[in-house]
Enzyme design. Structure first.
Site, PDB file in Angstrom:
ATOM      1  N   TYR A  37     -31.487  -1.889 -39.296  1.00  0.00           N
ATOM      2  CA  TYR A  37     -30.540  -0.905 -39.861  1.00  0.00           C
ATOM      3  C   TYR A  37     -30.937   0.454 -39.126  1.00  0.00           C
ATOM      4  O   TYR A  37     -29.911   1.296 -38.936  1.00  0.00           O
ATOM      5  CB  TYR A  37     -31.234  -0.894 -41.215  1.00  0.00           C
ATOM      6  CG  TYR A  37     -30.453  -0.008 -42.002  1.00  0.00           C
ATOM      7  CD1 TYR A  37     -29.180  -0.389 -42.593  1.00  0.00           C
ATOM      8  CD2 TYR A  37     -30.904   1.047 -42.713  1.00  0.00           C
ATOM      9  CE1 TYR A  37     -28.740   0.296 -43.483  1.00  0.00           C
ATOM     10  CE2 TYR A  37     -30.387   2.036 -43.443  1.00  0.00           C
ATOM     11  CZ  TYR A  37     -29.108   1.267 -44.007  1.00  0.00           C
ATOM     12  OH  TYR A  37     -28.437   2.309 -44.879  1.00  0.00           O
TER      13      TYR A  37
ATOM     14  N   SER B 291     -28.341   7.468 -42.015  1.00  0.00           N
ATOM     15  CA  SER B 291     -29.887   7.054 -42.945  1.00  0.00           C
ATOM     16  C   SER B 291     -31.175   7.765 -42.488  1.00  0.00           C
ATOM     17  O   SER B 291     -31.050   8.189 -41.315  1.00  0.00           O
ATOM     18  CB  SER B 291     -30.047   5.457 -42.728  1.00  0.00           C
ATOM     19  OG  SER B 291     -31.531   5.232 -43.347  1.00  0.00           O
TER      20      SER B 291
END
Length: 271
Positions: A165, A152
């Site tokens: 995250y 990500s």
């Protein structure tokens, strides 16, 4: 040239295949004549995904199997079912992942308000949910194969709010490099491990964070677009080429790399 991109009859397992990005990739791979195993936690969602796959590609070779990426016995049963069905495994796309509100710091709160249990759950899903399928499926790939993980844009640099995250995906990047080195050396280069790094793609989890109900951008959405040189969010199908390349023979000397598909987001300092 086409031969190095040919995926015909390659057996590719896709975790998180009932989700938007991984599901779109699974459909694409099936349309490229790969034998695609859709892994997900919900039988109903898997049935819908397989129906969608066959509606798009009537002669697709696609198999739906229920397995939670944090449930080793379920993953092992899925692996055995794939071997029984098609005799081997050539690729693994670790697409399962996601975030949750408790592991995110909202603007009116501080790090001291972090829900640590939610933080652990996000790390479990994204990091452990990449490690465990790799642990289960890669031993069946020792004669040759490719693993593609999902990183990500929040992994290589700090992005506000998404603390859980970000930490998990940073771990995925390190694990990608570690496993690439280990399997590359142990298999004589037959097994490769890489990751794609998606930029900002609109999905159900982040839609309210980035867009208003009328489709206009939130303040955070506007900030993302300002810092994305290509000036827009990504589309799910824009990940297909990168995943295809990393699974195909075209990338046979590529391992341990993180491939951004982000509109230039990680290349831009914001200045």
């Amino acid at each position: 040239m086409n031969d190095i991109f040919d995926l015909t009859n390659r057996v590719i397992v896709v975790t998180g295949a009932t989700g938007s990005l991984a599901g779109s990739a699974a459909d694409y791979l099936a349309a490229r004549n790969a034998r695609v195993v859709y892994l997900g936690r919900s039988q109903d969602k898997l049935d819908a995904a397989i129906s969608r796959c066959r509606a798009k590609t009537p002669d697709a070779q696609c198999l739906g199997l229920v397995a939670d990426v944090l449930d080793r016995p379920a993953l092992e049963r899925a692996r055995d079912a794939v071997i029984q069905q098609w005799g081997r495994i050539d690729g693994l796309v670790n697409g399962a992942g996601g975030n949750m509100p408790g592991a995110t710091i909202s603007p009116e709160k501080s790090f001291a308000d972090l829900d640590f249990e939610s933080f652990q759950q996000v790390v479990d899903l994204n990091l452990h949910g990449t490690v465990l399928p790799s642990l289960v499926f890669t031993p069946a790939m020792m004669e040759g194969g490719s693993v593609v993980n999902f990183s990500s844009v929040s992994a290589p640099q700090a992005i506000t709010r998404v603390v859980g995250y970000s930490a998990a995906k940073a771990g995925v990047e390190n694990f990608t490099r570690w496993l690439a080195v280990d399997l590359g050396r142990r298999t004589g280069g037959k097994v490769r491990v890489n990751a794609v790094l998606p930029g900002f793609f609109i999905g159900e989890q982040n839609r309210r964070l980035l867009t208003q109900e009328d489709g206009s951008l939130t303040e955070r959405g506007e900030l993302v677009i300002r810092n994305t040189p290509l000036g827009r969010f990504g589309e799910a199908d824009e990940l297909h080429g990168a995943i295809h390349y990393l699974l195909a023979s075209a990338s046979r000397f590529v391992t341990g790399t993180i491939l951004p598909v982000d509109g230039g987001f990680v290349a831009f300092s914001g200045v």
